[in-house]
Each structure stands twice: as structure tokens, then as C-alpha cells.
Design a protein around this motif. Structure first.
Motif, PDB file in Angstrom:
ATOM      1  N   GLY A 164      36.530  40.340  39.257  1.00  0.00           N
ATOM      2  CA  GLY A 164      37.118  39.932  37.994  1.00  0.00           C
ATOM      3  C   GLY A 164      37.731  41.063  37.187  1.00  0.00           C
ATOM      4  N   HIS A 165      38.697  40.694  36.334  1.00  0.00           N
ATOM      5  CA  HIS A 165      39.296  41.599  35.362  1.00  0.00           C
ATOM      6  C   HIS A 165      39.482  40.836  34.061  1.00  0.00           C
ATOM      7  N   ARG A 166      39.573  41.583  32.975  1.00  0.00           N
ATOM      8  CA  ARG A 166      39.979  40.983  31.717  1.00  0.00           C
ATOM      9  C   ARG A 166      40.661  42.044  30.864  1.00  0.00           C
ATOM     10  N   LYS A 194      45.100  36.104  46.153  1.00  0.00           N
ATOM     11  CA  LYS A 194      44.598  34.800  45.752  1.00  0.00           C
ATOM     12  C   LYS A 194      43.821  34.988  44.454  1.00  0.00           C
ATOM     13  N   ASP A 195      44.042  34.101  43.456  1.00  0.00           N
ATOM     14  CA  ASP A 195      43.333  34.262  42.195  1.00  0.00           C
ATOM     15  C   ASP A 195      42.836  32.927  41.651  1.00  0.00           C
ATOM     16  N   SER A 196      42.018  33.016  40.592  1.00  0.00           N
ATOM     17  CA  SER A 196      41.359  31.847  40.010  1.00  0.00           C
ATOM     18  C   SER A 196      42.321  30.960  39.225  1.00  0.00           C
ATOM     19  N   GLU A 197      43.572  31.403  39.027  1.00  0.00           N
ATOM     20  CA  GLU A 197      44.584  30.582  38.370  1.00  0.00           C
ATOM     21  C   GLU A 197      45.365  29.730  39.367  1.00  0.00           C
ATOM     22  N   GLY A 198      44.992  29.830  40.650  1.00  0.00           N
ATOM     23  CA  GLY A 198      45.643  29.019  41.677  1.00  0.00           C
ATOM     24  C   GLY A 198      46.820  29.682  42.365  1.00  0.00           C
ATOM     25  N   ASN A 199      47.050  30.954  42.082  1.00  0.00           N
ATOM     26  CA  ASN A 199      48.141  31.679  42.733  1.00  0.00           C
ATOM     27  C   ASN A 199      47.700  32.183  44.104  1.00  0.00           C
ATOM     28  N   ILE A 200      48.407  31.783  45.133  1.00  0.00           N
ATOM     29  CA  ILE A 200      48.182  32.264  46.499  1.00  0.00           C
ATOM     30  C   ILE A 200      49.528  32.798  46.977  1.00  0.00           C
ATOM     31  N   GLN A 201      49.639  34.124  47.090  1.00  0.00           N
ATOM     32  CA  GLN A 201      50.929  34.746  47.335  1.00  0.00           C
ATOM     33  C   GLN A 201      50.824  35.858  48.368  1.00  0.00           C
ATOM     34  N   SER A 202      51.935  36.100  49.062  1.00  0.00           N
ATOM     35  CA  SER A 202      52.088  37.274  49.909  1.00  0.00           C
ATOM     36  C   SER A 202      53.033  38.237  49.198  1.00  0.00           C
ATOM     37  N   LEU A 203      52.648  39.486  49.160  1.00  0.00           N
ATOM     38  CA  LEU A 203      53.421  40.507  48.466  1.00  0.00           C
ATOM     39  C   LEU A 203      53.848  41.568  49.478  1.00  0.00           C
ATOM     40  N   PRO A 204      55.096  41.518  49.980  1.00  0.00           N
ATOM     41  CA  PRO A 204      55.537  42.454  51.013  1.00  0.00           C
ATOM     42  C   PRO A 204      56.006  43.781  50.420  1.00  0.00           C
ATOM     43  N   ALA A 205      56.246  44.740  51.297  1.00  0.00           N
ATOM     44  CA  ALA A 205      56.701  46.070  50.891  1.00  0.00           C
ATOM     45  C   ALA A 205      57.961  45.965  50.050  1.00  0.00           C
ATOM     46  N   GLY A 231      40.361  36.600  31.157  1.00  0.00           N
ATOM     47  CA  GLY A 231      39.552  36.741  32.371  1.00  0.00           C
ATOM     48  C   GLY A 231      40.192  36.073  33.567  1.00  0.00           C
ATOM     49  N   ILE A 232      40.215  36.792  34.689  1.00  0.00           N
ATOM     50  CA  ILE A 232      40.769  36.257  35.924  1.00  0.00           C
ATOM     51  C   ILE A 232      40.004  36.866  37.095  1.00  0.00           C
ATOM     52  N   TYR A 233      39.841  36.078  38.154  1.00  0.00           N
ATOM     53  CA  TYR A 233      39.224  36.547  39.395  1.00  0.00           C
ATOM     54  C   TYR A 233      40.283  36.533  40.489  1.00  0.00           C
ATOM     55  N   HIS A 234      40.284  37.580  41.326  1.00  0.00           N
ATOM     56  CA  HIS A 234      41.270  37.597  42.406  1.00  0.00           C
ATOM     57  C   HIS A 234      40.750  38.406  43.587  1.00  0.00           C
ATOM     58  N   TYR A 288      50.626  35.482  36.077  1.00  0.00           N
ATOM     59  CA  TYR A 288      50.970  36.131  37.346  1.00  0.00           C
ATOM     60  C   TYR A 288      52.478  36.128  37.512  1.00  0.00           C
ATOM     61  N   GLN A 289      53.046  37.308  37.855  1.00  0.00           N
ATOM     62  CA  GLN A 289      54.478  37.444  38.096  1.00  0.00           C
ATOM     63  C   GLN A 289      54.696  38.327  39.320  1.00  0.00           C
ATOM     64  N   GLN A 290      55.786  38.082  40.042  1.00  0.00           N
ATOM     65  CA  GLN A 290      56.075  38.829  41.273  1.00  0.00           C
ATOM     66  C   GLN A 290      57.577  38.864  41.496  1.00  0.00           C
ATOM     67  N   LYS A 291      58.098  40.045  41.892  1.00  0.00           N
ATOM     68  CA  LYS A 291      59.544  40.136  42.102  1.00  0.00           C
ATOM     69  C   LYS A 291      59.904  41.381  42.906  1.00  0.00           C
TER      70      LYS A 291
END
Length: 231
Positions: free
Chosen positions: A58-60, A76-87, A98-101, A130-133
């Protein structure tokens, strides 16, 4: 003032599945002189073995940026985000109230290397986000995170900016801070000239009280660096 922190001065943690270099105090590594800089609290250079990773934790009240250098993060996190993060991609997780991942190396035969960056927010207890780009590899400065999420940047909950700097051989860029009088420069690859100092991969520089910085590539390969414009 410019205060250089060389790569070999960083703390180190090794657990078999993980080898990490800590720019600032983190975990079992503690240096009272290296507790962060302005709102920047953590820069960890993590190498994770195949099929290994960080179990759910967890983090907060922290803005957590991940920047993948090699391999793929499975998130994968407790907000329902399941993502792949490539190079090449950036992830910003706002922990808020608070979030768990969990984060794992998505490969069974290659190491994962990524930078884990923590920035303290200017608000507490907010809704996790959660953001990713992928911001590409254009020469010069590219804004990655800003307080207002302008121009498609990641929206960070702090009066701070994170920028990617790419310098081709013989090129230079001038940087003018916008958020305050503190700037942190972290070199990812190449040889970067900052005023009268030369920084190599893994080196960092705390810069305070300067209204303009000149950054040059005097080496034979492209420079990649992260620049943090801090309050």
C-alpha cells in the motif's frame, strides 16, 4: 548552487530478485544528508529479475512515477487498473487516501529495469488516480507531468513539473524553471554537461537559486535525462 550526486554515491539494496540504487534515503538505506530535495522524495533505479516483482503493498499521499527503461511492468491495483507498462512509457499513480498495487516483471527470461520516483503531493487524502502514456523520443524537452495536465501531460498533484530531455550529439538546451527555485536533474543515459559539471548515467544534480540552466551533450551518444521543476 549546484550539488552533484554521483551514481556510485547512491545507496544500494540487493535481494536476489531485486537490485536497486537509491538516490535518496529509502528502506534500509539511510543518509540524513539525502532525504530528498524539495518535494522530490525518491528516485530508485530498480532491476527486477524475470517473473519476479513487488507483491501487493500500500501507499498513501504520494505521487509515484514509474519510467520503464527495459522490459515490461505488469501492474495491478485496488482501483481496478490492470495494465502493462512497456519500455519508454511513463506511469503516474496518485496514491491519495490509499491504494494497494503490485508490480511484476512481465518477462520470464529478461530483466526489467525502471525508475521509481516519488513526489510528495500538495494535497492529502484525495481520490487515488492512475495515468499512463508514451511521450516519444523527440529531441529537446518534453513535458511529462504538470499540475494542470496541460497538452496531454500526466496530471500531478503538486506544483511541480517532470520533463524528459533528449540531446543529440553536440546539441544543447536552456532550461528556465517555472515552479520555484529548485530543479533536480537525473541522467538516464549519455554524458550531460551542466554548467561546469559533467554528469554520466545515474548521476544527479540538485540545483537551487538559478534562473536558467544550460544543458549540453558533449559526448558521442544521445543524452536522456529527467528534469524535475520543483517548488
Amino acid at each position: 548552487m549546484i550539488d552533484i550526486r554521483k551514481s556510485e554515491q547512491r545507496g544500494r539494496a540487493s535481494f536476489g530478485w531485486l537490485d536497486s540504487r537509491h538516490t535518496f534515503s529509502f528502506g534500509h538505506y539511510h543518509d540524513p544528508e539525502q532525504m530528498g530535495f524539495s518535494a522530490l522524495r525518491v528516485i530508485n533505479d530498480d532491476v527486477v529479475k524475470p517473473s519476479a516483482g513487488f507483491d501487493t503493498h500500500g501507499h498513501r499521499d504520494m505521487e509515484i512515477i514509474s519510467y520503464v527503461l527495459d522490459g515490461v511492468i505488469e501492474h495491478k491495483d485496488s482501483e481496478g487498473n490492470i495494465q502493462s507498462l512497456p519500455a519508454g512509457e511513463f506511469q503516474l499513480m496518485s496514491a491519495g487516501k490509499g491504494i494497494y498495487h503490485s508490480e511484476y516483471n512481465g518477462s520470464s527470461d529478461s530483466d526489467l529495469r525502471f525508475l521509481q520516483i516519488w513526489i510528495q503531493p500538495n494535497e492529502r487524502g484525495g481520490t487515488p488516480d492512475y495515468q499512463q502514456k508514451d511521450f516519444g523520443k523527440a529531441p529537446g524537452f518534453t513535458e511529462i507531468a504538470t499540475p494542470d495536465g496541460r497538452d496531454g501531460t500526466l496530471n500531478i498533484k503538486q506544483n511541480a513539473r517532470s520533463l524528459q530531455l533528449i540531446l543529440e550529439n553536440g546539441s544543447s538546451e536552456t532550461f528556465n524553471p517555472e515552479m520555484g527555485s529548485n530543479v533536480y536533474v537525473h541522467v538516464v543515459a549519455g554524458e550531460l554537461s551542466l554548467s561546469d559539471d559533467v554528469l554520466s548515467a545515474g548521476d544527479g544534480a540538485k540545483v537551487s537559486g538559478l534562473s536558467q540552466l544550460l544543458l549540453k551533450n558533449n559526448g558521442s551518444e544521445n543524452v536522456t535525462a529527467l528534469v524535475f521543476d520543483l517548488p
